[in-house]
Design a protein around this motif. Structure first.
Motif, PDB file in Angstrom:
ATOM      1  N   SER A   2     -29.920 101.380  58.968  1.00  0.00           N
ATOM      2  CA  SER A   2     -30.790 100.653  58.059  1.00  0.00           C
ATOM      3  C   SER A   2     -31.731 101.613  57.350  1.00  0.00           C
ATOM      4  N   GLY A   3     -31.775 101.519  56.013  1.00  0.00           N
ATOM      5  CA  GLY A   3     -32.669 102.347  55.225  1.00  0.00           C
ATOM      6  C   GLY A   3     -32.154 103.746  54.974  1.00  0.00           C
ATOM      7  N   GLU A   4     -31.059 104.127  55.583  1.00  0.00           N
ATOM      8  CA  GLU A   4     -30.505 105.458  55.387  1.00  0.00           C
ATOM      9  C   GLU A   4     -29.189 105.364  54.633  1.00  0.00           C
ATOM     10  N   ALA A   5     -28.901 106.393  53.838  1.00  0.00           N
ATOM     11  CA  ALA A   5     -27.638 106.428  53.093  1.00  0.00           C
ATOM     12  C   ALA A   5     -26.477 106.613  54.055  1.00  0.00           C
ATOM     13  N   LEU A   6     -25.361 105.959  53.762  1.00  0.00           N
ATOM     14  CA  LEU A   6     -24.138 106.154  54.535  1.00  0.00           C
ATOM     15  C   LEU A   6     -23.568 107.528  54.187  1.00  0.00           C
ATOM     16  N   ARG A   7     -23.245 108.289  55.188  1.00  0.00           N
ATOM     17  CA  ARG A   7     -22.732 109.641  54.999  1.00  0.00           C
ATOM     18  C   ARG A   7     -21.207 109.589  54.979  1.00  0.00           C
ATOM     19  N   VAL A   8     -20.621 110.134  53.910  1.00  0.00           N
ATOM     20  CA  VAL A   8     -19.184 110.002  53.670  1.00  0.00           C
ATOM     21  C   VAL A   8     -18.563 111.371  53.420  1.00  0.00           C
ATOM     22  N   VAL A   9     -17.367 111.598  53.979  1.00  0.00           N
ATOM     23  CA  VAL A   9     -16.580 112.784  53.623  1.00  0.00           C
ATOM     24  C   VAL A   9     -15.290 112.319  52.952  1.00  0.00           C
ATOM     25  N   VAL A  10     -14.790 113.127  52.032  1.00  0.00           N
ATOM     26  CA  VAL A  10     -13.575 112.813  51.276  1.00  0.00           C
ATOM     27  C   VAL A  10     -12.514 113.838  51.636  1.00  0.00           C
ATOM     28  N   VAL A  11     -11.365 113.353  52.110  1.00  0.00           N
ATOM     29  CA  VAL A  11     -10.302 114.240  52.574  1.00  0.00           C
ATOM     30  C   VAL A  11      -9.026 113.955  51.789  1.00  0.00           C
ATOM     31  N   ASP A  12      -8.635 114.889  50.933  1.00  0.00           N
ATOM     32  CA  ASP A  12      -7.447 114.721  50.089  1.00  0.00           C
ATOM     33  C   ASP A  12      -7.006 116.105  49.634  1.00  0.00           C
ATOM     34  N   ASP A  13      -5.696 116.346  49.657  1.00  0.00           N
ATOM     35  CA  ASP A  13      -5.239 117.686  49.275  1.00  0.00           C
ATOM     36  C   ASP A  13      -5.198 117.897  47.773  1.00  0.00           C
ATOM     37  N   HIS A  14      -5.373 116.842  46.978  1.00  0.00           N
ATOM     38  CA  HIS A  14      -5.396 116.979  45.520  1.00  0.00           C
ATOM     39  C   HIS A  14      -6.835 117.172  45.038  1.00  0.00           C
ATOM     40  N   THR A  15      -7.109 118.335  44.505  1.00  0.00           N
ATOM     41  CA  THR A  15      -8.470 118.672  44.079  1.00  0.00           C
ATOM     42  C   THR A  15      -9.006 117.683  43.056  1.00  0.00           C
ATOM     43  N   VAL A  16      -8.178 117.313  42.095  1.00  0.00           N
ATOM     44  CA  VAL A  16      -8.617 116.388  41.042  1.00  0.00           C
ATOM     45  C   VAL A  16      -8.946 115.024  41.631  1.00  0.00           C
ATOM     46  N   MET A  17      -8.129 114.560  42.567  1.00  0.00           N
ATOM     47  CA  MET A  17      -8.390 113.264  43.196  1.00  0.00           C
ATOM     48  C   MET A  17      -9.701 113.298  43.978  1.00  0.00           C
ATOM     49  N   ARG A  18      -9.924 114.370  44.744  1.00  0.00           N
ATOM     50  CA  ARG A  18     -11.187 114.486  45.484  1.00  0.00           C
ATOM     51  C   ARG A  18     -12.371 114.452  44.527  1.00  0.00           C
ATOM     52  N   ALA A  19     -12.248 115.223  43.449  1.00  0.00           N
ATOM     53  CA  ALA A  19     -13.344 115.277  42.476  1.00  0.00           C
ATOM     54  C   ALA A  19     -13.581 113.904  41.864  1.00  0.00           C
ATOM     55  N   GLY A  20     -12.493 113.172  41.605  1.00  0.00           N
ATOM     56  CA  GLY A  20     -12.625 111.842  41.019  1.00  0.00           C
ATOM     57  C   GLY A  20     -13.326 110.874  41.945  1.00  0.00           C
ATOM     58  N   VAL A  21     -12.967 110.886  43.218  1.00  0.00           N
ATOM     59  CA  VAL A  21     -13.602 109.994  44.194  1.00  0.00           C
ATOM     60  C   VAL A  21     -15.075 110.343  44.352  1.00  0.00           C
ATOM     61  N   ILE A  22     -15.358 111.641  44.426  1.00  0.00           N
ATOM     62  CA  ILE A  22     -16.750 112.077  44.573  1.00  0.00           C
ATOM     63  C   ILE A  22     -17.575 111.664  43.360  1.00  0.00           C
ATOM     64  N   ALA A  23     -16.995 111.818  42.163  1.00  0.00           N
ATOM     65  CA  ALA A  23     -17.702 111.415  40.940  1.00  0.00           C
ATOM     66  C   ALA A  23     -17.915 109.906  40.924  1.00  0.00           C
ATOM     67  N   LEU A  24     -16.912 109.177  41.399  1.00  0.00           N
ATOM     68  CA  LEU A  24     -16.976 107.719  41.422  1.00  0.00           C
ATOM     69  C   LEU A  24     -18.125 107.228  42.301  1.00  0.00           C
ATOM     70  N   LEU A  25     -18.328 107.921  43.408  1.00  0.00           N
ATOM     71  CA  LEU A  25     -19.335 107.477  44.375  1.00  0.00           C
ATOM     72  C   LEU A  25     -20.677 108.179  44.201  1.00  0.00           C
ATOM     73  N   GLY A  26     -20.691 109.216  43.366  1.00  0.00           N
ATOM     74  CA  GLY A  26     -21.867 110.066  43.265  1.00  0.00           C
ATOM     75  C   GLY A  26     -23.161 109.366  42.905  1.00  0.00           C
ATOM     76  N   GLY A  27     -23.089 108.378  42.045  1.00  0.00           N
ATOM     77  CA  GLY A  27     -24.312 107.713  41.611  1.00  0.00           C
ATOM     78  C   GLY A  27     -24.636 106.448  42.374  1.00  0.00           C
ATOM     79  N   GLU A  28     -23.913 106.195  43.457  1.00  0.00           N
ATOM     80  CA  GLU A  28     -24.092 104.948  44.187  1.00  0.00           C
ATOM     81  C   GLU A  28     -25.239 105.050  45.191  1.00  0.00           C
ATOM     82  N   ASP A  29     -26.229 104.173  45.029  1.00  0.00           N
ATOM     83  CA  ASP A  29     -27.343 104.149  45.973  1.00  0.00           C
ATOM     84  C   ASP A  29     -26.822 103.794  47.361  1.00  0.00           C
ATOM     85  N   GLY A  30     -27.325 104.487  48.357  1.00  0.00           N
ATOM     86  CA  GLY A  30     -26.967 104.157  49.734  1.00  0.00           C
ATOM     87  C   GLY A  30     -25.721 104.846  50.229  1.00  0.00           C
ATOM     88  N   ILE A  31     -25.102 105.702  49.389  1.00  0.00           N
ATOM     89  CA  ILE A  31     -23.927 106.460  49.813  1.00  0.00           C
ATOM     90  C   ILE A  31     -24.143 107.930  49.461  1.00  0.00           C
TER      91      ILE A  31
END
Length: 212
Positions: A2-31
């Motif tokens: 409660s009150g803390e951001a959820l800590r997430v790791v992204v595991v994918d061998d495709h660099t572009v896909m990892r970057a896309g997921v990270i960009a997708l979630l980057g601006g999300e409050d609480g993550i």
């Protein structure tokens, strides 16, 4: 959490896909994205170092694939929930991922909103399935309507009705969280539903679950 951001790791061998997921979630409050890895072995080192709440893991990777990685995370770091995020949706892939201990199975056509909600649900200990994945599981595991719930399935459903998470159900029934997920998938198939709330509602309507 409660009150803390959820800590997430992204595991994918495709660099572009990892970057896309990270960009997708980057601006999300609480993550908060605390790390990324390109193979399963690197992912295990990352998780040991950062102790994330959720790991987004692809299925097909070098060194250690997603199924083996999921099994290792579940065994070594049970607090970290694994969400499979992949393009593969065959019956065999889905079952292997779930049986390895993944709390959810998403496809890479998942929207940003769906992904965010799935991460939050997974962190709460809730099973998350992409609609197409749920349909495949139901089609494969469907039983006749008259097929009754087993005693253990009824116990699991009763615990769901009490609002317990998968981990809490496991502790109550003295079974593993992976076993809880397997029972839930079979329940979903028997009741022809794809979420926990609907399972309880349908079971009550059919008289399969008694509540005070």
């Amino acid at each position: 959490m409660s009150g803390e951001a959820l800590r997430v790791v992204v595991v994918d061998d495709h660099t572009v896909m990892r970057a896309g997921v990270i960009a997708l979630l980057g601006g999300e409050d609480g993550i908060e994205i605390v790390g990324e890895a390109g193979d399963g072995r690197a992912a295990l080192e990352l998780i040991a170092r950062h102790d994330p709440d959720v790991a987004l893991v692809d299925l097909r990777m070098p060194v250690l694939d997603g199924v083996a990685t999921t099994a290792e995370i579940t065994a070594r770091h049970p607090r970290t929930r694994v969400l499979i995020l992949t393009t593969y949706d065959t019956d065999a892939d889905i079952e292997r991922g779930v049986e390895a201990g993944a709390i959810g199975y998403l496809l890479k056509d998942t929207t940003r909103e769906q992904l965010v909600e799935a991460i939050r649900a997974a962190a709460r200990g809730e099973t998350v399935l992409a609609p197409r994945v749920a349909e495949k599981l139901v089609a494969r595991m469907r039983r006749p309507v008259q097929d009754p719930l087993t005693a253990r399935e009824t116990d699991v459903l009763d615990a769901v009705a009490d609002g317990l998470t998968n981990a809490e159900i496991g502790r109550r029934l003295v079974i593993t969280e992976a076993t809880v997920k397997t029972h839930l998938l079979r329940l979903f198939a028997k009741l022809d539903v794809n979420d926990r709330t609907r399972a309880v509602v349908v079971a009550l309507e059919r008289g399969l679950l008694r509540r005070p």
